[in-house]
Design a protein around this motif. Structure first.
Motif, PDB file in Angstrom:
ATOM      1  N   ILE A   1       0.845  -1.197   0.000  1.00  0.00           N
ATOM      2  CA  ILE A   1       0.000   0.000   0.000  1.00  0.00           C
ATOM      3  C   ILE A   1       0.882   1.249   0.000  1.00  0.00           C
ATOM      4  O   ILE A   1       1.847   1.333   0.766  1.00  0.00           O
ATOM      5  CB  ILE A   1      -0.910   0.030   1.243  1.00  0.00           C
ATOM      6  N   LEU A   2       0.529   2.208  -0.842  1.00  0.00           N
ATOM      7  CA  LEU A   2       1.149   3.530  -0.817  1.00  0.00           C
ATOM      8  C   LEU A   2       0.039   4.536  -0.549  1.00  0.00           C
ATOM      9  O   LEU A   2      -0.855   4.731  -1.377  1.00  0.00           O
ATOM     10  CB  LEU A   2       1.848   3.840  -2.136  1.00  0.00           C
ATOM     11  N   ALA A   3       0.093   5.173   0.610  1.00  0.00           N
ATOM     12  CA  ALA A   3      -0.977   6.069   1.053  1.00  0.00           C
ATOM     13  C   ALA A   3      -0.475   7.508   1.111  1.00  0.00           C
ATOM     14  O   ALA A   3       0.725   7.780   1.004  1.00  0.00           O
ATOM     15  CB  ALA A   3      -1.484   5.642   2.423  1.00  0.00           C
ATOM     16  N   PHE A   4      -1.413   8.418   1.289  1.00  0.00           N
ATOM     17  CA  PHE A   4      -1.051   9.827   1.460  1.00  0.00           C
ATOM     18  C   PHE A   4      -0.411  10.030   2.837  1.00  0.00           C
ATOM     19  O   PHE A   4      -0.609   9.229   3.760  1.00  0.00           O
ATOM     20  CB  PHE A   4      -2.273  10.731   1.289  1.00  0.00           C
ATOM     21  N   GLN A   5       0.355  11.094   2.955  1.00  0.00           N
ATOM     22  CA  GLN A   5       1.056  11.361   4.207  1.00  0.00           C
ATOM     23  C   GLN A   5       0.072  11.523   5.366  1.00  0.00           C
ATOM     24  O   GLN A   5      -0.947  12.187   5.249  1.00  0.00           O
ATOM     25  CB  GLN A   5       1.923  12.615   4.093  1.00  0.00           C
ATOM     26  N   ASN A   6       0.394  10.873   6.478  1.00  0.00           N
ATOM     27  CA  ASN A   6      -0.411  10.919   7.711  1.00  0.00           C
ATOM     28  C   ASN A   6      -1.746  10.192   7.578  1.00  0.00           C
ATOM     29  O   ASN A   6      -2.670  10.440   8.366  1.00  0.00           O
ATOM     30  CB  ASN A   6      -0.647  12.361   8.173  1.00  0.00           C
ATOM     31  N   ALA A   7      -1.855   9.289   6.626  1.00  0.00           N
ATOM     32  CA  ALA A   7      -3.095   8.522   6.480  1.00  0.00           C
ATOM     33  C   ALA A   7      -3.422   7.752   7.754  1.00  0.00           C
ATOM     34  O   ALA A   7      -4.595   7.605   8.118  1.00  0.00           O
ATOM     35  CB  ALA A   7      -2.981   7.552   5.301  1.00  0.00           C
ATOM     36  N   THR A   8      -2.413   7.274   8.452  1.00  0.00           N
ATOM     37  CA  THR A   8      -2.669   6.506   9.675  1.00  0.00           C
ATOM     38  C   THR A   8      -3.231   7.380  10.791  1.00  0.00           C
ATOM     39  O   THR A   8      -3.801   6.863  11.754  1.00  0.00           O
ATOM     40  CB  THR A   8      -1.385   5.819  10.174  1.00  0.00           C
ATOM     41  N   LEU A   9      -3.072   8.700  10.667  1.00  0.00           N
ATOM     42  CA  LEU A   9      -3.636   9.608  11.673  1.00  0.00           C
ATOM     43  C   LEU A   9      -5.063  10.017  11.322  1.00  0.00           C
ATOM     44  O   LEU A   9      -5.821  10.443  12.197  1.00  0.00           O
ATOM     45  CB  LEU A   9      -2.767  10.862  11.798  1.00  0.00           C
ATOM     46  N   VAL A  10      -5.425   9.889  10.052  1.00  0.00           N
ATOM     47  CA  VAL A  10      -6.721  10.371   9.566  1.00  0.00           C
ATOM     48  C   VAL A  10      -7.748   9.246   9.461  1.00  0.00           C
ATOM     49  O   VAL A  10      -8.926   9.436   9.785  1.00  0.00           O
ATOM     50  CB  VAL A  10      -6.558  11.057   8.189  1.00  0.00           C
ATOM     51  N   LEU A  11      -7.288   8.062   9.046  1.00  0.00           N
ATOM     52  CA  LEU A  11      -8.200   6.960   8.748  1.00  0.00           C
ATOM     53  C   LEU A  11      -8.472   6.117  10.000  1.00  0.00           C
ATOM     54  O   LEU A  11      -7.804   6.283  11.025  1.00  0.00           O
ATOM     55  CB  LEU A  11      -7.619   6.124   7.611  1.00  0.00           C
ATOM     56  N   PRO A  12      -9.446   5.202   9.950  1.00  0.00           N
ATOM     57  CA  PRO A  12      -9.883   4.479  11.155  1.00  0.00           C
ATOM     58  C   PRO A  12      -8.793   3.636  11.802  1.00  0.00           C
ATOM     59  O   PRO A  12      -7.769   3.307  11.193  1.00  0.00           O
ATOM     60  CB  PRO A  12     -11.020   3.594  10.619  1.00  0.00           C
ATOM     61  N   ASP A  13      -9.058   3.239  13.054  1.00  0.00           N
ATOM     62  CA  ASP A  13      -8.084   2.463  13.827  1.00  0.00           C
ATOM     63  C   ASP A  13      -7.745   1.138  13.162  1.00  0.00           C
ATOM     64  O   ASP A  13      -6.589   0.692  13.217  1.00  0.00           O
ATOM     65  CB  ASP A  13      -8.620   2.210  15.239  1.00  0.00           C
ATOM     66  N   ASP A  14      -8.734   0.481  12.536  1.00  0.00           N
ATOM     67  CA  ASP A  14      -8.453  -0.787  11.859  1.00  0.00           C
ATOM     68  C   ASP A  14      -7.427  -0.594  10.754  1.00  0.00           C
ATOM     69  O   ASP A  14      -6.547  -1.442  10.541  1.00  0.00           O
ATOM     70  CB  ASP A  14      -9.734  -1.377  11.260  1.00  0.00           C
ATOM     71  N   TYR A  15      -7.537   0.514  10.042  1.00  0.00           N
ATOM     72  CA  TYR A  15      -6.562   0.821   8.986  1.00  0.00           C
ATOM     73  C   TYR A  15      -5.178   1.026   9.601  1.00  0.00           C
ATOM     74  O   TYR A  15      -4.178   0.525   9.072  1.00  0.00           O
ATOM     75  CB  TYR A  15      -6.996   2.060   8.221  1.00  0.00           C
ATOM     76  N   ARG A  16      -5.126   1.760  10.702  1.00  0.00           N
ATOM     77  CA  ARG A  16      -3.841   2.034  11.351  1.00  0.00           C
ATOM     78  C   ARG A  16      -3.168   0.739  11.795  1.00  0.00           C
ATOM     79  O   ARG A  16      -1.956   0.562  11.611  1.00  0.00           O
ATOM     80  CB  ARG A  16      -4.051   2.964  12.542  1.00  0.00           C
ATOM     81  N   ARG A  17      -3.931  -0.185  12.349  1.00  0.00           N
ATOM     82  CA  ARG A  17      -3.356  -1.453  12.803  1.00  0.00           C
ATOM     83  C   ARG A  17      -2.796  -2.252  11.632  1.00  0.00           C
ATOM     84  O   ARG A  17      -1.711  -2.842  11.732  1.00  0.00           O
ATOM     85  CB  ARG A  17      -4.416  -2.264  13.549  1.00  0.00           C
ATOM     86  N   ILE A  18      -3.521  -2.279  10.511  1.00  0.00           N
ATOM     87  CA  ILE A  18      -3.032  -2.992   9.329  1.00  0.00           C
ATOM     88  C   ILE A  18      -1.748  -2.352   8.810  1.00  0.00           C
ATOM     89  O   ILE A  18      -0.782  -3.036   8.477  1.00  0.00           O
ATOM     90  CB  ILE A  18      -4.120  -3.018   8.236  1.00  0.00           C
ATOM     91  N   ALA A  19      -1.741  -1.029   8.765  1.00  0.00           N
ATOM     92  CA  ALA A  19      -0.567  -0.316   8.255  1.00  0.00           C
ATOM     93  C   ALA A  19       0.655  -0.550   9.133  1.00  0.00           C
ATOM     94  O   ALA A  19       1.766  -0.792   8.631  1.00  0.00           O
ATOM     95  CB  ALA A  19      -0.873   1.176   8.166  1.00  0.00           C
ATOM     96  N   MET A  20       0.453  -0.485  10.446  1.00  0.00           N
ATOM     97  CA  MET A  20       1.579  -0.640  11.364  1.00  0.00           C
ATOM     98  C   MET A  20       2.162  -2.059  11.328  1.00  0.00           C
ATOM     99  O   MET A  20       3.348  -2.264  11.587  1.00  0.00           O
ATOM    100  CB  MET A  20       1.139  -0.293  12.785  1.00  0.00           C
ATOM    101  N   ALA A  21       1.316  -3.040  10.997  1.00  0.00           N
ATOM    102  CA  ALA A  21       1.782  -4.433  10.976  1.00  0.00           C
ATOM    103  C   ALA A  21       2.365  -4.843   9.630  1.00  0.00           C
ATOM    104  O   ALA A  21       2.960  -5.915   9.508  1.00  0.00           O
ATOM    105  CB  ALA A  21       0.626  -5.366  11.335  1.00  0.00           C
ATOM    106  N   SER A  22       2.198  -3.988   8.613  1.00  0.00           N
ATOM    107  CA  SER A  22       2.601  -4.369   7.261  1.00  0.00           C
ATOM    108  C   SER A  22       4.025  -3.924   6.943  1.00  0.00           C
ATOM    109  O   SER A  22       4.368  -2.752   7.124  1.00  0.00           O
ATOM    110  CB  SER A  22       1.652  -3.755   6.233  1.00  0.00           C
ATOM    111  N   PRO A  23       4.863  -4.836   6.423  1.00  0.00           N
ATOM    112  CA  PRO A  23       6.206  -4.435   5.975  1.00  0.00           C
ATOM    113  C   PRO A  23       6.172  -3.747   4.610  1.00  0.00           C
ATOM    114  O   PRO A  23       7.181  -3.233   4.149  1.00  0.00           O
ATOM    115  CB  PRO A  23       6.950  -5.767   5.891  1.00  0.00           C
ATOM    116  N   SER A  24       5.002  -3.759   3.952  1.00  0.00           N
ATOM    117  CA  SER A  24       4.877  -3.205   2.596  1.00  0.00           C
ATOM    118  C   SER A  24       4.001  -1.965   2.574  1.00  0.00           C
ATOM    119  O   SER A  24       3.384  -1.659   1.554  1.00  0.00           O
ATOM    120  CB  SER A  24       4.297  -4.262   1.650  1.00  0.00           C
ATOM    121  N   TYR A  25       3.955  -1.255   3.689  1.00  0.00           N
ATOM    122  CA  TYR A  25       3.130  -0.051   3.770  1.00  0.00           C
ATOM    123  C   TYR A  25       4.030   1.180   3.767  1.00  0.00           C
ATOM    124  O   TYR A  25       5.009   1.253   4.500  1.00  0.00           O
ATOM    125  CB  TYR A  25       2.294  -0.050   5.049  1.00  0.00           C
TER     126      TYR A  25
END
Length: 253
Positions: free
Chosen positions: A130-154
């Motif tokens: 996944i390639l997201a916009f800057q600070n997406a983990t601060l803007v999008l829901p908690d489930d998204y943040r957990r997936i992003a933080m656990a992914s080596p390809s984010y």
């Protein structure tokens, strides 16, 4: 660093605006270059023209100062500017007053149609690059943040052109960004492959912030007037090809 990138609108506003407008322009703090919403070089874009239309109905001229989104509210609190744009609903800051939502952004996940990826929920993003916009983990829901933080390809980037380019070249499986920004840059890509747009996120509604409660009331009244005019859907149609592409709920008195 001096905040110099001012709108050129004021350079010729004396010749183009009605004499009834106030001669003291409102100082409006807006984000950096973000077509089709904000185009710094030409001092236009949907959000800039929307704010000009609202200001005109307030009998005000405007000057725009372009700053990073994170600094907009802080500068207003420091006494710089009259209006801070792109503020989220529900923020509780002392001595700051908020308008009705004036603009809607819609973040989406985009994939190449040829890859036939099925994304019905945020959980389906797990294990994808996944390639997201800057600070997406601060803007999008908690489930998204957990997936992003656990992914080596984010990854995240400040450049939407990079997102579109990386997707079209199949260097990432998913890009996460505002739908209108995606379509703007994708339309400028040569030989773009077909894509699938997955609406996994609820819309984000943004408000304007003020130090002056009376100014917030006038802004809301002008916003309501513009939303009820024929020019409102036409402005969205011109920038997005969709008459409701950035409409928040109506501003009600």
């Amino acid at each position: 660093m001096r905040l110099l990138l001012k709108s050129c609108f004021i350079c010729f506003s004396v010749l183009t605006v009605p004499s009834a407008l106030s001669t003291t322009p409102l100082q409006v703090l807006v984000g950096m270059n973000k077509p089709p919403y904000i185009q710094v070089d030409s001092s236009d874009g949907y959000e800039i023209e929307l704010l000009r239309e609202i200001a005109q109905r307030m009998a005000q001229q405007v000057e725009f100062t372009y700053v990073p989104n994170k600094r907009i509210l802080t500068l207003l609190q420091q006494g710089i500017g009259d209006i801070a744009t792109l503020q989220k609903p529900g923020q509780d800051v002392a001595d700051i007053f908020y308008s009705c939502p004036y603009i809607r952004y819609q973040n989406v996940a985009v994939t190449l149609a040829a890859n036939q990826l099925v994304l019905n929920s945020l959980l389906d993003l797990d294990n994808l690059s996944i390639l997201a916009f800057q600070n997406a983990t601060l803007v999008l829901p908690d489930d998204y943040r957990r997936i992003a933080m656990a992914s080596p390809s984010y990854r995240e980037t400040v450049d939407p052109r990079t997102q579109v380019d990386m997707l079209q070249k199949q260097r990432v499986q998913v890009v996460v960004m505002d739908m209108n920004i995606f379509h703007y840059y994708n339309s400028k890509t040569d030989h773009a492959s077909q894509v699938q747009v997955h609406a996994l996120y609820t819309p984000t509604l943004y408000r304007a912030a003020f130090r002056d409660a009376g100014l917030a009331v006038k802004f809301n009244q002008a916003l309501q007037q513009f939303q009820q005019s024929a020019a409102y859907p036409l402005l969205q149609e011109r920038y997005f090809g969709n008459a409701q592409a950035a409409s928040p709920p109506p501003c009600l008195p």
